[in-house]
Design a protein around this motif. Sequence first.
Motif, PDB file in Angstrom:
ATOM      1  N   ARG A 145      43.040  -8.999 -14.403  1.00 43.54           N
ATOM      2  CA  ARG A 145      42.497  -8.577 -15.699  1.00 43.54           C
ATOM      3  C   ARG A 145      41.831  -7.199 -15.591  1.00 43.54           C
ATOM      4  N   LEU A 146      41.224  -6.930 -14.439  1.00 49.47           N
ATOM      5  CA  LEU A 146      40.592  -5.621 -14.240  1.00 49.47           C
ATOM      6  C   LEU A 146      41.647  -4.509 -14.265  1.00 49.47           C
ATOM      7  N   TYR A 147      42.768  -4.752 -13.578  1.00 52.23           N
ATOM      8  CA  TYR A 147      43.851  -3.768 -13.565  1.00 52.23           C
ATOM      9  C   TYR A 147      44.471  -3.603 -14.953  1.00 52.23           C
ATOM     10  N   ILE A 148      44.549  -4.702 -15.709  1.00 49.53           N
ATOM     11  CA  ILE A 148      45.129  -4.644 -17.056  1.00 49.53           C
ATOM     12  C   ILE A 148      44.275  -3.762 -17.966  1.00 49.53           C
ATOM     13  N   ILE A 149      42.938  -3.906 -17.881  1.00 47.43           N
ATOM     14  CA  ILE A 149      42.036  -3.076 -18.684  1.00 47.43           C
ATOM     15  C   ILE A 149      42.227  -1.595 -18.332  1.00 47.43           C
ATOM     16  N   MET A 150      42.250  -1.304 -17.023  1.00 50.71           N
ATOM     17  CA  MET A 150      42.404   0.085 -16.581  1.00 50.71           C
ATOM     18  C   MET A 150      43.766   0.649 -17.002  1.00 50.71           C
ATOM     19  N   PHE A 151      44.811  -0.154 -16.837  1.00 44.73           N
ATOM     20  CA  PHE A 151      46.165   0.316 -17.149  1.00 44.73           C
ATOM     21  C   PHE A 151      46.328   0.578 -18.645  1.00 44.73           C
ATOM     22  N   SER A 152      45.805  -0.324 -19.489  1.00 45.75           N
ATOM     23  CA  SER A 152      45.955  -0.140 -20.935  1.00 45.75           C
ATOM     24  C   SER A 152      45.240   1.122 -21.404  1.00 45.75           C
ATOM     25  N   LEU A 153      44.087   1.418 -20.801  1.00 44.13           N
ATOM     26  CA  LEU A 153      43.368   2.651 -21.160  1.00 44.13           C
ATOM     27  C   LEU A 153      44.147   3.888 -20.700  1.00 44.13           C
ATOM     28  N   MET A 154      44.794   3.787 -19.525  1.00 48.31           N
ATOM     29  CA  MET A 154      45.620   4.905 -19.050  1.00 48.31           C
ATOM     30  C   MET A 154      46.784   5.174 -20.008  1.00 48.31           C
ATOM     31  N   VAL A 155      47.454   4.098 -20.464  1.00 48.13           N
ATOM     32  CA  VAL A 155      48.567   4.249 -21.415  1.00 48.13           C
ATOM     33  C   VAL A 155      48.056   4.843 -22.722  1.00 48.13           C
ATOM     34  N   PHE A 156      46.897   4.368 -23.181  1.00 51.21           N
ATOM     35  CA  PHE A 156      46.316   4.855 -24.434  1.00 51.21           C
ATOM     36  C   PHE A 156      46.054   6.356 -24.365  1.00 51.21           C
ATOM     37  N   PHE A 157      45.397   6.801 -23.287  1.00 46.00           N
ATOM     38  CA  PHE A 157      45.054   8.222 -23.184  1.00 46.00           C
ATOM     39  C   PHE A 157      46.298   9.086 -22.928  1.00 46.00           C
ATOM     40  N   ALA A 158      47.295   8.523 -22.231  1.00 45.03           N
ATOM     41  CA  ALA A 158      48.549   9.260 -22.040  1.00 45.03           C
ATOM     42  C   ALA A 158      49.250   9.479 -23.382  1.00 45.03           C
ATOM     43  N   LEU A 159      49.283   8.426 -24.213  1.00 45.13           N
ATOM     44  CA  LEU A 159      49.893   8.551 -25.542  1.00 45.13           C
ATOM     45  C   LEU A 159      49.110   9.534 -26.405  1.00 45.13           C
ATOM     46  N   LEU A 160      47.795   9.483 -26.286  1.00 48.41           N
ATOM     47  CA  LEU A 160      46.939  10.396 -27.051  1.00 48.41           C
ATOM     48  C   LEU A 160      47.239  11.849 -26.686  1.00 48.41           C
TER      49      LEU A 160
END
Length: 295
Positions: A145-160
């Motif tokens: 779950r920790l990796y999922i939180i970090m990964f989703s934020l990485m995808v979000f900022f990459a898309l941004l």
Amino acid sequence: MKQRENVFFGLSLGSVLLLSAIGLAITFGVMGVINMAHGEMMMLGAYTTYVIQQTFPNLIEYSLLMAIPAAFLVSGFVGVLIERGVIRFLKGRPLETLLATFGISLILQQLVRTIFSPLNRQVSAPEWMSGSLEINPILSLTYNRLYIIMFSLMVFFALLMILKKSSLGLHVRAVSQNRDMARALSIKSSWVDAITFGLGSGIAGIAGVVLSQLTNVGPNLGQAYIIDSFLVVVFGGVGNLWGTLVAAMTLGTFNKFLEPSMGPVLANIIVLVGLVLFIQKRPKGLFPQKGRSPQ
């Protein structure tokens, strides 16, 4: 300590909702299309992960890293096919688009049942995602779950960054704010639609990779999250990525705080009623998009 665990589980649920909703947010924001097959894009991403693990059984530790780009390409390609083959002929007819994408979702589910059977499949977790991080003897955070939180934020900022800094992002923002003016400036809005739909579907495929680590992979995988994804988009404000982030984390955390005392069904009902009341006061969501003309 229980409250901290609820916050952590809420953020991890919010991260899954974020990944499933941001693709929906940009698709709806640019095209005004309600894509009922969005959950099936997540399903395709999850099955892509399963196929990669079956194809390379000796590379389980690297399977997720291989599955992320593969799921993005598979779901994105199917998304572009749907947009080019169906949706572009139904522009300006939202009800028909909704019915068409619902039909496509049923076709994709049946296709997966035919190829893989209706039985759920299990995707193995790499060893580096197993175990938990112990903060103290009472509180521990599971690595997956920790990796999922970090990964989703990485995808979000990459898309941004893509939408803010690239020429594609400039064209997407131009079409979403004023389609006719964008056309007048020689922007091919039809291809922006196709690429946007493919991008949104590809991100949904990545969400499917994440979901494969939290639940079994099956034909109905995406159906459990599609309604929540729509709620996140409406709550955050159509087409606003920051609004989608805030809405996903808020709804995920609220759900996890309400579930222990009220059960998952009643918790969902309370959240839904609260959202309905909120939309009555702010029909354009938390962060309404500005400068958008009718599609």
